[in-house]
Design an enzyme around this catalytic site. Structure first.
Site, PDB file in Angstrom:
ATOM      1  N   ARG A 167      -1.604  -6.611  -8.425  1.00 22.82           N
ATOM      2  CA  ARG A 167      -0.538  -7.536  -8.059  1.00 22.82           C
ATOM      3  C   ARG A 167      -0.420  -8.688  -9.038  1.00 22.82           C
ATOM      4  O   ARG A 167       0.649  -9.214  -9.283  1.00 22.82           O
ATOM      5  CB  ARG A 167      -0.793  -8.111  -6.656  1.00 22.82           C
ATOM      6  CG  ARG A 167      -0.536  -7.132  -5.559  1.00 22.82           C
ATOM      7  CD  ARG A 167      -1.209  -7.544  -4.276  1.00 22.82           C
ATOM      8  NE  ARG A 167      -2.645  -7.351  -4.370  1.00 22.82           N
ATOM      9  CZ  ARG A 167      -3.479  -7.402  -3.350  1.00 22.82           C
ATOM     10  NH1 ARG A 167      -3.036  -7.674  -2.145  1.00 22.82           N
ATOM     11  NH2 ARG A 167      -4.766  -7.197  -3.528  1.00 22.82           N
TER      12      ARG A 167
ATOM     13  N   HIS B 299       0.840  -1.208   0.000  1.00 20.87           N
ATOM     14  CA  HIS B 299       0.000   0.000   0.000  1.00 20.87           C
ATOM     15  C   HIS B 299       0.876   1.260   0.000  1.00 20.87           C
ATOM     16  O   HIS B 299       0.611   2.212  -0.723  1.00 20.87           O
ATOM     17  CB  HIS B 299      -0.880   0.048   1.258  1.00 20.87           C
ATOM     18  CG  HIS B 299      -1.907  -1.031   1.358  1.00 20.87           C
ATOM     19  ND1 HIS B 299      -2.079  -1.789   2.485  1.00 20.87           N
ATOM     20  CD2 HIS B 299      -2.841  -1.471   0.478  1.00 20.87           C
ATOM     21  CE1 HIS B 299      -3.064  -2.644   2.299  1.00 20.87           C
ATOM     22  NE2 HIS B 299      -3.550  -2.482   1.088  1.00 20.87           N
TER      23      HIS B 299
ATOM     24  N   SER C 248      -3.118  -7.613   2.983  1.00 24.13           N
ATOM     25  CA  SER C 248      -3.488  -7.453   4.391  1.00 24.13           C
ATOM     26  C   SER C 248      -3.964  -8.782   4.958  1.00 24.13           C
ATOM     27  O   SER C 248      -3.704  -9.100   6.119  1.00 24.13           O
ATOM     28  CB  SER C 248      -4.594  -6.409   4.542  1.00 24.13           C
ATOM     29  OG  SER C 248      -4.136  -5.159   4.104  1.00 24.13           O
TER      30      SER C 248
ATOM     31  N   LYS D  44     -15.925  -7.817   5.085  1.00 23.72           N
ATOM     32  CA  LYS D  44     -14.968  -8.384   6.043  1.00 23.72           C
ATOM     33  C   LYS D  44     -15.039  -7.621   7.359  1.00 23.72           C
ATOM     34  O   LYS D  44     -15.135  -6.394   7.360  1.00 23.72           O
ATOM     35  CB  LYS D  44     -13.541  -8.272   5.500  1.00 23.72           C
ATOM     36  CG  LYS D  44     -13.336  -8.835   4.117  1.00 23.72           C
ATOM     37  CD  LYS D  44     -11.919  -8.503   3.624  1.00 23.72           C
ATOM     38  CE  LYS D  44     -11.872  -8.191   2.151  1.00 23.72           C
ATOM     39  NZ  LYS D  44     -10.667  -7.513   1.716  1.00 23.72           N
TER      40      LYS D  44
END
Ligand code: ADP
Length: 164
Positions: free
Chosen positions: A92, A17, A130, A41
């Site tokens: 990613r 990040h 994360s 979440k």
């Protein structure tokens, strides 16, 4: 004034990040880092903790054209209401690409002047997420070097996430 938005859960912030923030901040006058709170979440870190950790981590990269906010609701609405013209997302791998493309199309549908910019992650951050950090924390593994030093210290000092 070119204002871009980098949204995410940042639960917690990682070096991936931080790298995207550093690079995105060079593309605009103000980069708004937005903690999105309507994710399904259940977060491990409160909004206040996440804000504080992002703010402290920014000292490491020495950039100043950044605002940190939190919001719930539609990204396109938040952007339109706040004169934000562009959303930044990190890519990613192909899985990110696959999930990001429909979001980009939908955001454009909801707010026609809204652009999406994808920044490809640095190779050394491409496996960082994360959720991976939380998984390592759960088993009391070592996350040093994966998250900014202040995040690491906060997690260790507060015994966050360990076997909960
Ligand atoms: P995560 O996917 O780690 O739970 P977020 O939901 O907070 O993270 O993601 C916010 C944005 O940051 C997304 O665009 C995501 O693709 C990007 N991002 C997350 N981790 C990385 C990384 N290691 N490198 C580059 N971009 C990343």
């Amino acid at each position: 004034m070119k204002k871009f938005l980098y949204p995410g859960s940042f639960d917690p912030m990682t070096y991936g990040h931080l790298d995207i923030i550093k690079r995105a901040s060079k593309l605009c006058d103000i980069l708004v880092v937005g903690i999105v709170t309507n994710s399904n979440k259940k977060p491990l870190f409160s909004v206040e903790e996440r804000k504080m950790l992002i703010l402290d981590a920014l000292k490491e990269i020495g950039v100043e054209n950044i605002e940190i906010v939190d919001f719930s609701g539609l990204l396109a609405d938040y952007a339109r209401d706040n004169n934000i013209t562009c959303v930044v997302r990190g890519l990613r791998d192909t899985m990110d690409f696959t999930s990001e493309m429909p979001r980009a199309f939908m955001n454009k549908h909801l707010y026609e002047n809204f652009e999406t910019v994808f920044l490809v992650s640095n190779l050394e951050h491409s496996y960082l997420s994360s959720s991976a950090i939380k998984e390592i924390m759960y088993f009391n593994g070592n996350i040093q070097g994966l998250v900014p030093e202040n995040v690491y210290r906060y997690i260790v000092d507060n015994n966050k996430g360990v076997n909960k």
